[in-house]
Design a protein around this motif. Sequence first.
Motif, short mmCIF file in Angstrom:
data_model
loop_
_atom_site.label_atom_id
_atom_site.label_comp_id
_atom_site.label_asym_id
_atom_site.label_seq_id
_atom_site.Cartn_x
_atom_site.Cartn_y
_atom_site.Cartn_z
N ARG A 94 44.88 -25.13 21.27
CA ARG A 94 45.22 -23.82 21.84
C ARG A 94 44.03 -22.87 21.82
O ARG A 94 43.96 -21.95 22.63
CB ARG A 94 46.39 -23.21 21.08
CG ARG A 94 47.72 -23.84 21.41
CD ARG A 94 48.87 -23.02 20.89
NE ARG A 94 48.94 -23.00 19.44
CZ ARG A 94 49.59 -23.91 18.71
NH1 ARG A 94 50.23 -24.90 19.31
NH2 ARG A 94 49.61 -23.80 17.40
N ARG A 95 43.11 -23.07 20.91
CA ARG A 95 41.93 -22.22 20.83
C ARG A 95 40.73 -22.77 21.59
O ARG A 95 39.76 -22.06 21.82
CB ARG A 95 41.56 -22.00 19.36
CG ARG A 95 42.47 -20.98 18.71
CD ARG A 95 42.71 -21.26 17.24
NE ARG A 95 43.64 -20.25 16.69
CZ ARG A 95 44.96 -20.33 16.82
NH1 ARG A 95 45.49 -21.34 17.49
NH2 ARG A 95 45.74 -19.40 16.33
N GLU A 139 47.57 -24.64 26.65
CA GLU A 139 47.57 -25.97 26.03
C GLU A 139 48.20 -27.00 26.96
O GLU A 139 47.76 -28.16 27.01
CB GLU A 139 48.34 -25.89 24.70
CG GLU A 139 48.48 -27.22 23.98
CD GLU A 139 49.40 -27.10 22.78
OE1 GLU A 139 49.61 -28.11 22.12
OE2 GLU A 139 49.90 -25.98 22.53
N TRP A 157 47.17 -26.96 17.24
CA TRP A 157 46.69 -25.61 16.94
C TRP A 157 45.26 -25.42 17.41
O TRP A 157 44.91 -24.40 17.97
CB TRP A 157 46.79 -25.40 15.41
CG TRP A 157 46.16 -24.12 14.95
CD1 TRP A 157 46.71 -22.89 14.96
CD2 TRP A 157 44.83 -23.97 14.44
NE1 TRP A 157 45.82 -21.95 14.47
CE2 TRP A 157 44.65 -22.60 14.14
CE3 TRP A 157 43.79 -24.86 14.19
CZ2 TRP A 157 43.48 -22.10 13.60
CZ3 TRP A 157 42.61 -24.35 13.66
CH2 TRP A 157 42.47 -22.99 13.37
#
Length: 801
Positions: free
Chosen positions: A91-92, A80, A88
């Motif tokens: 991060r993916r 990140e 959140w």
Amino acid sequence: TDTMLESRPQTQQRNNHSGQETSLWSSGFGMKLEAVTPFLGKYRPFVGRCCQTCTPKSWESLFHRSIMDLGFCNVILVKEENTRFRGWLVRRLCYFLWSLEQHIPTSCDASPKIMESTGVQNLLSGRVPGGAGEGQAPSLVKKEVHRLLGHIQAPLHPFLLRLFSWALLWFLNRLFLNVQLHKGQMKMVHKATQVGSPLIFLSTHKSLMDGILLPFVLLSQGLGVLRVAWDPCTCSPALRALLRKLGVLFLPPEANLPLDSSEGIRARAVVRATVEQLLVSGQPLLIFLEEPPGHPGPRLSALGQAWLGLVVQVVQEGIIPDAMLVPVAITYDRVPDAPSDMNHASAPLGLWTGALAVLRRLHKCWGCSSRVCVRVHFGQPFSLQEYTINARSCWDGRQTLEHLLQPIVLGQCSVVPDTEKEQEWTPTTGLLLALKEKDQLLVRRLSQHVLNASVASAAVMSTAIMATLLLFKHQKGVALSKLLGEFSWLTEETLLRGFDVGFSGQLRCLTKHTLSLLRAHVVLLRVHQGDLVVVPRPGPGLTYLARLSADLLPAFLSEAVGACAVRGLLAGRVPPEGPWELQGIELLSQNELYRQILLLLHLLPQDLLLTKPCQSSYCYCQEVLDRLIQCGLLVAEETPSFRPACDTKRKHLSAKLLWKPSGDFTDSDSDDFQETEGRCFRLSQQSRCPDFFLFLCRLLSPMLKAFAQAAAFLHQGQLPDTEAGYLEQLFQFLKASAQEEGMFEYADLTLALSAVWTFKDLGVLQEIPSPAGPQLHLSPTFANRDNQDKLEQFIRQFICS
């Protein structure tokens, strides 16, 4: 332990220990070992300095002063923090966001500029052969030029590049444990970009993934999209069409046609114009100086020399003022795409077969803990213009190996001629033949110079150190506790010789990781007192260990050459199995050592030695002798009739000495060789010297044993035959001999090919034209069985059992 290993039946041993071995691997060896701090603390030698003789200004100005204060970065570790966003969801999606933020220049079609170049305009106007006016209309010539341009390159596709970068980042994180890059080396590359000249990256070639991994690394470091000169024979047409949109350049097959062919002239003119436009626009270019992996042939790439020759020609003609050359090396713990049989080149890779290979690799790596570590190395950049002006080589007055070595092998002469060896195995392509003869020579020695720098800057991986220990010191097995100590010892010896290693950390973790990568080629056995025994699997797996150990050879090559030369010098004085104390009694004069080292240097292939063209053989002999003294194997013996060997004061200085170039040993009076004739040496009697001497000799044993077996095969081979046919005969003989002796390290097709080519240079084999093609014949001189035995005896004197 040795008795137990030799007496056990192999079939029952595998069945009885299969379950035990599996539990040993899964339990992390089941031993409690003391943690060891990283080797030599924070010390790592700086590698990759350019040649101070040929490029002194680059050596001084393009060096990053604080390089040792900078650490390493894992290129594929994207989190990140590497994006401008947080959260959140980020991060993916960090891989995708990272690929969107990479700087990719606006795509533009370079075809109009190429069509306006002088070379292409001469074709269209018919001012040069192969152009219009020779039975072809200008429209047809223009159409052919566009076809050739489409074969060479295509406009970059930014969206496809970002999509490919995202997919590649995802794939690399599942294939590799890390891809390490030295920040200080990258600082030097960024400093070279400030000069304003285009960057030419000249790389080794260890894997088919190199052409994808290196552009990804440079893109992630802010250097933009890299153009890659790729071998068209390794890809199918569909895959070539995709790669061209990603920045890959392919040489058209017409460029290798004869010089008087109109199609060849036209293709070379278009390729030349493409390279001109690419360099004028300042785009970086990647050229591989080694042949692709698995290619049975010379080490230096003919295709790489052709592309480099175009760059040299553009700079020499003043189209661009200069270009910055950057040596590159990439090393793997284990080459990911290495086929099971490395002796035969694989078929061209197709688009769908490549996709299936990626899926199979992902399935194999899914949940696998023994992933591969990669290290990318950038040598110090240097100016091509400066090298062209200052380059000095020892190419004048060279002689073939037949004139240099054959009279000494046959006992007809004892004096080694004072000249360099002429050995050129890389074929010359049409692009290189189109250059002037002096430019061809410049390209060849520049390629050798850069490849030497790339190999010297390449880090030694843990698998190379482990394979060397298991193959050349403990082929019958070694206790793990002892192996840990020797792994640490060999690592420190490598670092002290100015070569970097591609690992760090606790000794136990390193050993576990390395042995897990070599799991298919080693066996773990539990013995009494809770210790383990590591045994190399007998059989052809030893050939794989020998290939891995070759990566460590450059660090010890000088000492290995010197040790084998000393062994050859002692072969006629003391029995080969004689005690070390008896061998240490013999006095070895400096002239005798020089002669023996020179003989071995002439015998060994240039592809193995990779000596700098600006360094003479006599300079290399002195370097070998110095290394043997520094490592403690040789001790100077003072004689009463001469001044002490440690006294370096000269009795007189001649006027020639004031201007004579470094490395010129032609004037024996000015160099005062009469004083050095009395210098003698003995083998050191330190307790560690016998084992270390034997270890150094064994590093060259695979190649020397292959040469000796090739000499023994001369009276059995079926000649005349084609080179490929005789090579297959010799390779089958090597495998049969290895099976009988249980020593598989020399049963390698590459070593067999080196032996055949060396014997051709030596005048043992002769290539004679015939209606069916060139045929190999045994020369009349070596048709005599006595001369064949002399050749085999000459080679075996350097081999230490």
